[in-house]
Every structure is written in structure tokens, then in C-alpha cells.
Enzyme design. Structure first.
Site, PDB file in Angstrom:
ATOM      1  N   GLU A 139       0.828  -1.208   0.000  1.00 50.70           N
ATOM      2  CA  GLU A 139       0.000   0.000   0.000  1.00 50.70           C
ATOM      3  C   GLU A 139       0.864   1.260   0.000  1.00 50.70           C
ATOM      4  O   GLU A 139       1.768   1.402   0.830  1.00 50.70           O
ATOM      5  CB  GLU A 139      -0.906  -0.009   1.245  1.00 50.70           C
ATOM      6  N   LYS A 186      -6.664  -0.902  11.930  1.00 52.70           N
ATOM      7  CA  LYS A 186      -6.126  -1.243  10.603  1.00 52.70           C
ATOM      8  C   LYS A 186      -4.968  -0.295  10.288  1.00 52.70           C
ATOM      9  O   LYS A 186      -3.923  -0.710   9.786  1.00 52.70           O
ATOM     10  CB  LYS A 186      -7.222  -1.134   9.538  1.00 52.70           C
ATOM     11  N   ASP A 214       5.559 -14.227  11.339  1.00 53.61           N
ATOM     12  CA  ASP A 214       4.263 -14.801  11.022  1.00 53.61           C
ATOM     13  C   ASP A 214       3.185 -13.728  11.199  1.00 53.61           C
ATOM     14  O   ASP A 214       2.787 -13.419  12.322  1.00 53.61           O
ATOM     15  CB  ASP A 214       4.031 -15.995  11.969  1.00 53.61           C
ATOM     16  N   HIS A 266      -3.639  11.102   0.017  1.00 56.23           N
ATOM     17  CA  HIS A 266      -3.587   9.812  -0.671  1.00 56.23           C
ATOM     18  C   HIS A 266      -3.677   9.951  -2.181  1.00 56.23           C
ATOM     19  O   HIS A 266      -3.342   9.035  -2.905  1.00 56.23           O
ATOM     20  CB  HIS A 266      -4.777   8.951  -0.207  1.00 56.23           C
TER      21      HIS A 266
HETATM   22  P1  NAD Z   1      11.323 -22.845  15.095  1.00 56.20           P
HETATM   23  O1  NAD Z   1      10.503 -24.051  14.990  1.00 56.20           O
HETATM   24  O2  NAD Z   1      12.251 -22.560  13.965  1.00 56.20           O
HETATM   25  O3  NAD Z   1      12.112 -22.954  16.466  1.00 56.20           O
HETATM   26  C1  NAD Z   1      13.048 -22.031  16.870  1.00 56.20           C
HETATM   27  C2  NAD Z   1      14.375 -22.732  16.966  1.00 56.20           C
HETATM   28  O4  NAD Z   1      15.378 -21.777  17.224  1.00 56.20           O
HETATM   29  C3  NAD Z   1      14.409 -23.733  18.093  1.00 56.20           C
HETATM   30  O5  NAD Z   1      14.907 -24.928  17.610  1.00 56.20           O
HETATM   31  C4  NAD Z   1      15.383 -23.139  19.089  1.00 56.20           C
HETATM   32  O6  NAD Z   1      16.063 -24.135  19.762  1.00 56.20           O
HETATM   33  C5  NAD Z   1      16.266 -22.311  18.196  1.00 56.20           C
HETATM   34  N1  NAD Z   1      16.927 -21.134  18.784  1.00 56.20           N
HETATM   35  C6  NAD Z   1      18.151 -20.696  18.423  1.00 56.20           C
HETATM   36  N2  NAD Z   1      18.485 -19.600  19.104  1.00 56.20           N
HETATM   37  C7  NAD Z   1      17.449 -19.315  19.897  1.00 56.20           C
HETATM   38  C8  NAD Z   1      17.203 -18.252  20.816  1.00 56.20           C
HETATM   39  N3  NAD Z   1      18.106 -17.298  21.055  1.00 56.20           N
HETATM   40  N4  NAD Z   1      16.009 -18.211  21.426  1.00 56.20           N
HETATM   41  C9  NAD Z   1      15.072 -19.159  21.182  1.00 56.20           C
HETATM   42  N5  NAD Z   1      15.259 -20.200  20.337  1.00 56.20           N
HETATM   43  C10 NAD Z   1      16.440 -20.275  19.682  1.00 56.20           C
HETATM   44  O7  NAD Z   1      10.461 -21.550  15.319  1.00 56.20           O
HETATM   45  P2  NAD Z   1       9.338 -21.281  16.380  1.00 56.20           P
HETATM   46  O8  NAD Z   1       9.588 -19.878  16.832  1.00 56.20           O
HETATM   47  O9  NAD Z   1       9.208 -22.328  17.418  1.00 56.20           O
HETATM   48  O10 NAD Z   1       8.025 -21.328  15.491  1.00 56.20           O
HETATM   49  C11 NAD Z   1       7.754 -20.315  14.555  1.00 56.20           C
HETATM   50  C12 NAD Z   1       7.221 -20.924  13.271  1.00 56.20           C
HETATM   51  O11 NAD Z   1       6.137 -21.774  13.553  1.00 56.20           O
HETATM   52  C13 NAD Z   1       6.703 -19.882  12.331  1.00 56.20           C
HETATM   53  O12 NAD Z   1       7.140 -20.189  11.040  1.00 56.20           O
HETATM   54  C14 NAD Z   1       5.189 -20.017  12.436  1.00 56.20           C
HETATM   55  O13 NAD Z   1       4.577 -19.588  11.242  1.00 56.20           O
HETATM   56  C15 NAD Z   1       5.043 -21.483  12.657  1.00 56.20           C
HETATM   57  N6  NAD Z   1       3.822 -21.980  13.302  1.00 56.20           N
HETATM   58  C16 NAD Z   1       2.885 -21.154  13.834  1.00 56.20           C
HETATM   59  C17 NAD Z   1       1.757 -21.660  14.444  1.00 56.20           C
HETATM   60  C18 NAD Z   1       0.761 -20.716  15.071  1.00 56.20           C
HETATM   61  O14 NAD Z   1       1.045 -19.541  15.181  1.00 56.20           O
HETATM   62  N7  NAD Z   1      -0.409 -21.175  15.496  1.00 56.20           N
HETATM   63  C19 NAD Z   1       1.592 -23.053  14.534  1.00 56.20           C
HETATM   64  C20 NAD Z   1       2.572 -23.877  14.004  1.00 56.20           C
HETATM   65  C21 NAD Z   1       3.691 -23.333  13.399  1.00 56.20           C
END
Ligand code: NAD
Length: 768
Positions: free
Chosen positions: A418, A600, A616, A719
Site C-alpha cells: 500500500e 487497521k 508470522d 492519498h
Molecule cells: P522454530 O521451529 O524454527 O524454532 C526455533 C528454533 O530456534 C528452536 O529450535 C530453538 O532451539 C532455536 N533457537 C536458536 N536460538 C534461539 C534463541 N536465542 N532463542 C530461542 N530459540 C532459539 O520456530 P518457532 O519460533 O518455534 O516457530 C515459529 C514458526 O512456527 C513460524 O514459522 C510459524 O509460522 C510457525 N507456526 C505457527 C503456528 C501458530 O502460530 N499457530 C503453529 C505452528 C507453526
């Protein structure tokens, strides 16, 4: 031979701020104090044209430092930089909004300037002789600029860094802090005038010498007790007990001084912080002269400090300024000056020039900006990211300028389709900057993992909930065991809640500190790990085991206060604009239809940063709107109030936003998408809650821009030209045709696709 040069060695130099850990007032009577460097820094560096930087020779600290250091260099036969090569001084992190935090900026500034001249003359700032020279010169310059006041402890930490034991005339000795000790500084809300508090205490001492000496004896013994606690490194429990006793004795001594001096050394807010800390079995005391500046809180681990921070912020609006987990470096040479987010005329430059300007401002290699090309994400990576890949949708990424948050500048990458979002945020951030910038506090990164339990059998739901609660410690341990790496990073389980939803449904919340990750996958692992134990404890059946996207424990809270005059628009004077913005805010507070549009506008800024950093955005949107309904009715995420001065005249506009920010700097696409990696690098690789604060600030800025336009000229005029460009492009205009067709559309007052197509046809046929 003495000569006048400015060689290539005139690189930036920085020095840290400081805070007292203990020994205030007692140090003035010859007793020892403990002072620590805090990693907020003053930088001395050459002015940068693109930011319009100019040295400030009127600062007494700069002037004194220059006079004494150039004298010293001449006296020691060193080359002296030319008189016109005065450095610029940029301070980072010493303020919250327009208010100073009492972290010793004057000593840091003086020391950085002295260091800059020494480095320019070819001295190695790591060499002991150069440090000693810097200490002597900076101390004298600081005393000179302060007209004889000051203990010198702040200069000592600015030069040497770390934590030091210090006594007047007794030198400086480094001290090491035990690894288990976590230290936080809370903002007690008002700038203290150390000078006037010290004078009031002196006057009190003249009135009642005996009471004064008694109080000083207490303060000195507290300082000794504290130092013994630091020595007791082998046994944290005993050592922490000594630190608690030392703080209690110190606070008694300060209360005695306060009544003697008839001065508010122990303000109400200070007492509030001390009370909350004591209740949580931590140790706390004012840092510095008291009167409202900072309170230092000592904890045995970071989680304890987080709990008190959450309590103080949510009950009293008192913010944790920063945690001090490692000792800061002292005077040091820097590879580059700090980010300055004011880049003049960025919008007028070409894309290549903008990349160069942002690279220069952030210290990034200009070659990195190939990661901002539309082709940066290759098919192979994309193919691993999602399923059935056939291509890409690319979006423009722009840089919002002028952001200053908690005394630190940020260039904010924004991805959005936008028009006007980035310009509006930059423009609003400039107005907010005029009031000292944004100030903010982020909750610790606690997220909720949910386990749903449904009825099996006939036990009363209260009994079942109680059986689960009774095993809280075991469940927290189980949650931690499921993520040993998170534990090693300082995260882990922080609490448990058991909620009964109806007579047949219980939900168990496990609060998890996710550190720098968004945490979805981490939380899901925890939920699955604890579910079998919950089934055993309750006898009920677990169903869903997944995170909650209502990240209400992980919000970012950002405020700003803009001088009313800055808001003037279209001949409507600033105070009136401020009042109209307040009225607009009240409309959103009263009406969900308006609140949705209001929010918004906020999400324009927030989502653009969420997208740019590979986070996300569905999670962000879901969380933000659920949070907006937390009071039972959908309401605005940000509110605005006109602030009245004397005689009831509006002098400023105060804006406040609270928004959940379940975002990460690791995990998800933050590290796999090259453009997201670049965006995080442009932001300076924010840690902890910092990224959420930047997003909240972008939301507040976007909201201000929209409300100011709405409350004055209406949104359409601003705008129009941007909208005209979009319509021209949709009609097929390319290159220079876009501006030409857009202008014609505005001139004819009809911004419609069919008119754009007709005009484009005429232009190409040379009919006009
Ligand atoms: P992820 O699965 O990549 O996990 C984060 C990883 O980073 C872990 O393995 C952790 O050990 C590592 N890590 C390294 N340095 C770190 C630090 N300093 N602090 C914390 N962890 C560290 O990511 P996530 O954050 O667990 O999940 C995010 C993803 O999951 C997004 O892509 C999201 O879209 C997706 N997701 C979202 C939903 C929801 O929102 N309902 C559901 C399922 C999946």
C-alpha cells in the site's frame, strides 16, 4: 614534534554509561562505593553529511575535554588534530523519551571525546598508559565542566568498564560480579538532581551532625556487606543473603538521610519498587542519589527479575530500563558510529543511492543489498519452504526513517503493497522525535501452551483442577525437560494456570519463556510433552495440545509525547490538532466500527515490519485483534490524549500503544529468507523484546499519521497522488509515464482506471 593533523586514525570511539550498585553518599565521606558500567554508550565520531551532523562546541563537557586533551597531547609531543576537526557526539540509550535516565551521560561524553583525540593522535586505547592518560584527563575535564562536583567514579567506569570498587582519593579496583547475579535497573520516574539532593543532605548534616554520621555509618557498612557478598562467590545462597541485607541496611540509611535532609530521596515510586522486590525476595535499592532516578534490583536469575518487571509494569506503569547481565566494555575504538535514522532526502534518491545511504548509516556492506533484490529468494529455497511451489509474489521493501526508541535510532525496513505507509510512518516518527522519540517496555517473551482436558468419569471439576494444580512443580520440570536447549539459552517454563471452561472442560496453560523465537513449535512440543502427565493426574482425556496465539503475556508497550507545536497542519495550529486527535481517539474508544479502522491503520505499520523480518503475520493479526477485545468490547490498540499545561492550554500530545508481539529473530523464515535476514541486520539484529518494540513504534507512528491527516485535511488529499500513481501503473504506464499520467489524473480531478487508460493512449500517440 607537535603538529596539527587529522589522520585516518580518527575513527569513532565510545564510552559506556554507569550506575551505582552501592555506596552512594558514603563515598562522599571517604567510604567505598561499587559502580558498574552500563552498556549505553556515548560515541565521538566524525560528522556524517548525509545526516546533517554538526559538532556542538557549546557542550561544557566537550569543550572541557577538548581543551584538556589537546593540551595534554601538545605537552607530550603528540600530533594534535586540527582545531576544526571537533567530533560529533552521539549518545545511545541514555534516555526514555525526552527524559534522561541518570546513567552518567556526561562522564561518558567527556571520556569518549578524550578517547577520540587520543586515538586520532595514534594512541592505542587498549594500552594501559593510554587508559591512565584518558582517566586523568577525562576526570579533570569532567570536574571542570561540573564546576568541581562529582566523585570521579563515573569517569572510572567510562574508561575501564566493568564493575569497580572506588573511594575518593583511594583509586579504582576492578571487581568481578558472580555469574549467577542478574541486575536490572528500573525507571523510578523522575529525573533526580544529584546536586540539589547532595546539597540538601549537607544542609541536614549541618543541622544534626550526629544523625548524619549515624546514617553514613549505616550506608558504609551496607557497602562493605555488599562487597563481602560479591566475594562469597562459591555459595550463591549465602552471597545473595548478604546482598539482601546490604540493600536493607542501605535503604534504612537513605531513609534516615531523607528525613534529615527533608528531601524526597526515597520517593513513593522508589518505595513501590523496593516493596515489590522485597515481596519477590529480591534485593533492591535506589541507584545514585535517589529522588526518583533509577532503582537497581538484584536477582538470582533472570526469570525472577522478569516476574518483578511484569508486576511493576502492569500494576504501576514502572518500566525495567535494562538488564545488566554482563559487564560493559570501557573506552574503546569502534568500527563505525551508531545508526542515525535521520537521512536527509532519502525519498529523492535513486534505489541504488538509497541502498548506499542505508549501508553507510548501518555499517552494512552495500553488497548485502542484493538480498533485497526481487530475485533474492531462489526457487530451491522456496521449494523447501512451502509445498507445490510455482513461483513468487514479491513486495516492495522500503526504509522508514527518523525512528528513535529508548534513546537508540533505528532504520525500519517495511514491506507493504500500500502506498504512503512508509512515508507516513517516517513523517510521524519525525514529529515524535521532536518530543524525544518513543519510549517502551516489552514484557518478557512468555507464550502460552494450551492442553485441553475433557471429562472422563464423574469427579467434580474443582477436585480435578486441584489435582493438576498440586503437581505444578512437577509439570514445570517436565516442560523444561522437553526443551533442554531452550533452558540453556535462559528460557523455559515460568508458570502454570488451570482454567475451567465449562463443567466438562479444563484447559491447562503452561507459560514458556521462548527467548528470541516466536515459539510456536517450541510451545507445541511442550504441550505434547505434558499432556500424558495431565491425563494421569486428572483421569481426564487430553484433546488439543497447541500454543495459544493470544500472546497477551508478551506485549510491547510504547509511548510518545509530541510537543503540540510540531503537529501544526494546513494552518490549523498544533494544540488544536492535538485536541482533534484526542477526539478521534475517543471515537475509536467508544465505537468498534471506528476502532477496527483505527487498528487497521496501526497494523499498516506493524505488519509491514512483521513481513519485512520474515515473521508470522497471521499470528500477529490474530493476536492483535483478540487483544483489542480484552476489555469485553473491541477497542483501539493505541490511544491519544492532549496534555494540558499551565492555564489549561494544550502543550503536547501523548500516545500509548500496547500490542502483543509474538515475533522472533530466530526460527521460522527469519533466517531462511535472505531479505528477512537483511531486514534484521538493518535493524541492528534486535534482541529479546526489542523487535516487538520497533513494531509497536511503527504502529503508533502509522496511527498518528492517519489521525493527524483525518483530523485536519481528511485522508483523501494526501492519498490522491499516491493513489493516482497506482491507478496509472494499473493502466499500463511505465517509467516516466507513471508520474506524467498520475499528474494528469490529479489535474482532471478524476482518478479512475478508464481515464488513466485514455490518457495513456493519448500520451503514447503523442496526442497531447
Ligand atoms: P522454530 O521451529 O524454527 O524454532 C526455533 C528454533 O530456534 C528452536 O529450535 C530453538 O532451539 C532455536 N533457537 C536458536 N536460538 C534461539 C534463541 N536465542 N532463542 C530461542 N530459540 C532459539 O520456530 P518457532 O519460533 O518455534 O516457530 C515459529 C514458526 O512456527 C513460524 O514459522 C510459524 O509460522 C510457525 N507456526 C505457527 C503456528 C501458530 O502460530 N499457530 C503453529 C505452528 C507453526
Amino acid at each position: 614534534m607537535t603538529s596539527s593533523t587529522q589522520g585516518p586514525l580518527c575513527g569513532p570511539v565510545s564510552a559506556p554509561g554507569k550506575a551505582f550498585l552501592i555506596g552512594e553518599y558514603a563515598v562522599l565521606e571517604g567510604h567505598e562505593a561499587v559502580v558498574t558500567a552500563v552498556d549505553v554508550r556515548a560515541y565521538a565520531h566524525a560528522p556524517r553529511d548525509q545526516h546533517g551532523e554538526r559538532p556542538d562546541p557549546t557542550s561544557p563537557f566537550v569543550a572541557a575535554a577538548v581543551e584538556l586533551v589537546t593540551g595534554w597531547l601538545r605537552g607530550h609531543d603528540h600530533e594534535v588534530p586540527k582545531p576544526d576537526s571537533l567530533p560529533v557526539v552521539t549518545t545511545v540509550g541514555f534516555t526514555t523519551g525526552a527524559r534522561k535516565l541518570g546513567l552518567g551521560s556526561s562522564a561518558a561524553v567527556t571520556t569518549a571525546v578524550v578517547g577520540w583525540y587520543l586515538r586520532a593522535a595514534g594512541l592505542d586505547l587498549n594500552a594501559p598508559q593510554a587508559r591512565q592518560a584518558a582517566m586523568n584527563i577525562a576526570r579533570e575535564a569532567h570536574t571542570m565542566a561540573q564546576e568541581g562536583r562529582g566523585s570521579g567514579a563515573d569517569v572510572a567506569t567510562a574508561v575501564y568498564g566493568g564493575t569497580v570498587r572506588f573511594a575518593l582519593g583511594g583509586g579504582v579496583q576492578p571487581l568481578s560480579l558472580p555469574g549467577w547475579l542478574t541486575i536490572g535497573f528500573f525507571d523510578a520516574g523522575a529525573p533526580a538532581s544529584t546536586g540539589s539532593l547532595v546539597k540538601a543532605v549537607e544542609a541536614g548534616a549541618r543541622r544534626d551532625r550526629a544523625s548524619y554520621e549515624l546514617a553514613i555509618t549505616e550506608l558504609a557498612s551496607a557497602s562493605r556487606r555488599f562487597q563481602s557478598g560479591l566475594d562469597e562467590q562459591s555459595d550463591p545462597a549465602t552471597a545473595f543473603g548478604m546482598i539482601q541485607e546490604a540493600c536493607a541496611v542501605h535503604n534504612e540509611g537513605l531513609r534516615a538521610l531523607a528525613s534529615l535532609a527533608k528531601s524526597p530521596i526515597m520517593s513513593e515510586r522508589i518505595e513501590t519498587i523496593l516493596g515489590a522486590s522485597q515481596w519477590a525476595e529480591l534485593a533492591a535499592k535506589p541507584s545514585g542519589a535517589g529522588g526518583g532516578d533509577l532503582v537497581v534490583v538484584f536477582a538470582r536469575d533472570s526469570a525472577q527479575l522478569d516476574r518483578v518487571a511484569v508486576d511493576l509494569y502492569h500494576r504501576f506503569g514502572i518500566a525495567l530500563v535494562r538488564k545488566l547481565e554482563t559487564d560493559a566494555n570501557g573506552l574503546r575504538a569502534e568500527p563505525r558510529p551508531p545508526v542515525n535514522s535521520r537521512i536527509h532526502g532519502l525519498f529523492k534518491r535513486s534505489v541504488t543511492q538509497r541502498r548506499e545511504a542505508v549501508a553507510l548509516a548501518t555499517g552494512l556492506d552495500p553488497a548485502r543489498f542484493k538480498d533485497a533484490d526481487a530475485t533474492a529468494l531462489d526457487l530451491e529455497t522456496a521449494n523447501h519452504m512451502v509445498e507445490n511451489v510455482v513461483g513468487f509474489l514479491t513486495l516492495p521493501m522500503g526504509i522508514a526513517t527518523n525512528f528513535c526508541l529508548n534513546g537508540r535510532d533505528y532504520l525500519v525496513p517495511m514491506c507493504v503493497e500500500e502506498a504512503s505507509v512508509i512515508a507516513a510512518a517516517s513523517n510521524a516518527a519525525k514529529m515524535i522525535r521532536a518530543g524525544g522519540g518513543f519510549s517502551g517496555f516489552s514484557d518478557p517473551p512468555w507464550m502460552i501452551a494450551q492442553v485441553q482436558l475433557v471429562r472422563v468419569g464423574h469427579d467434580s471439576i474443582e477436585d480435578v483442577a486441584e489435582w493438576v494444580r498440586a503437581d505444578k512443580a512437577g509439570l514445570l520440570e517436565l516442560a523444561d525437560d522437553s526443551h533442554p536447549r531452550l533452558l540453556a539459552r535462559g528460557g523455559g517454563a515460568r508458570g502454570m494456570e488451570v482454567r475451567t471452561l465449562d463443567t466438562d472442560t479444563i484447559v491447562v496453560h503452561m507459560l514458556i519463556d521462548c527467548r528470541d523465537a516466536m515459539g510456536a513449535n517450541l510451545l507445541n512440543t511442550v504441550a505434547e510433552a505434558i499432556a500424558p502427565r495431565l491425563e494421569q493426574l486428572s483421569g481426564w482425556r487430553s484433546v488439543l495440545r497447541i500454543l495459544s496465539n493470544l500472546a497477551d503475556r508478551r506485549a510491547s508497550h510504547v509511548s510518545c509525547r509530541i510537543p503540540a507545536a510540531v503537529l501544526e497542519a494546513n494552518d490549523i495550529d498544533g494544540p488544536l490538532v492535538a485536541e482533534r486527535i484526542e477526539e478521534a481517539s475517543r471515537f475509536a474508544e467508544l465505537d468498534p466500527y471506528r476502532a477496527t479502522t483505527h487498528n487497521k491503520g496501526i497494523m499498516n505499520g506493524v505488519d509491514a515490519v512483521v513481513l519485512a523480518t520474515g515473521n508470522d503475520w497471521r499470528a500477529m493479526e490474530a493476536s492483535a485483534h483478540a487483544f483489542a477485545v480484552k476489555d469485553g468490547r473491541y477497542g483501539p490498540l493505541a490511544t491519544w490524549r492532549a496534555i494540558k499545561g499551565e492555564a489549561g492550554r494544550t502543550i503536547a500530545l501523548q500516545g500509548d500503544i500496547s500490542i502483543p508481539t509474538a515475533v522472533g529473530t530466530v526460527g521460522g523464515a527469519t533466517r531462511t529468507h535472505p531479505t528477512a535476514r537483511l531486514a534484521l541486520d538493518i535493524l541492528g539484529q534486535p534482541m529479546g523484546g526489542e523487535l516487538g518494540l520497533v513494531m509497536a513504534a511503527a504502529g503508533l507512528a502509522s496511527n498518528l499519521a492517519a489521525l493527524r491527516a483525518l483530523a485536519t485535511e481528511g485522508i483523501q488529499r494526501g492519498h490522491m497522488s499516491l493513489h493516482a500513481r497506482t491507478v496509472a501503473m494499473a493502466a499500463g504506464a511505465r517509467g516516466a509515464e507513471v508520474e506524467s499520467i498520475a499528474q494528469r489524473l490529479i489535474d482532471v480531478g478524476e482518478i479512475k482506471p478508464e481515464r488513466a487508460e485514455a490518457l495513456l493512449g493519448q500520451l503514447r500517440a503523442g496526442d497531447d
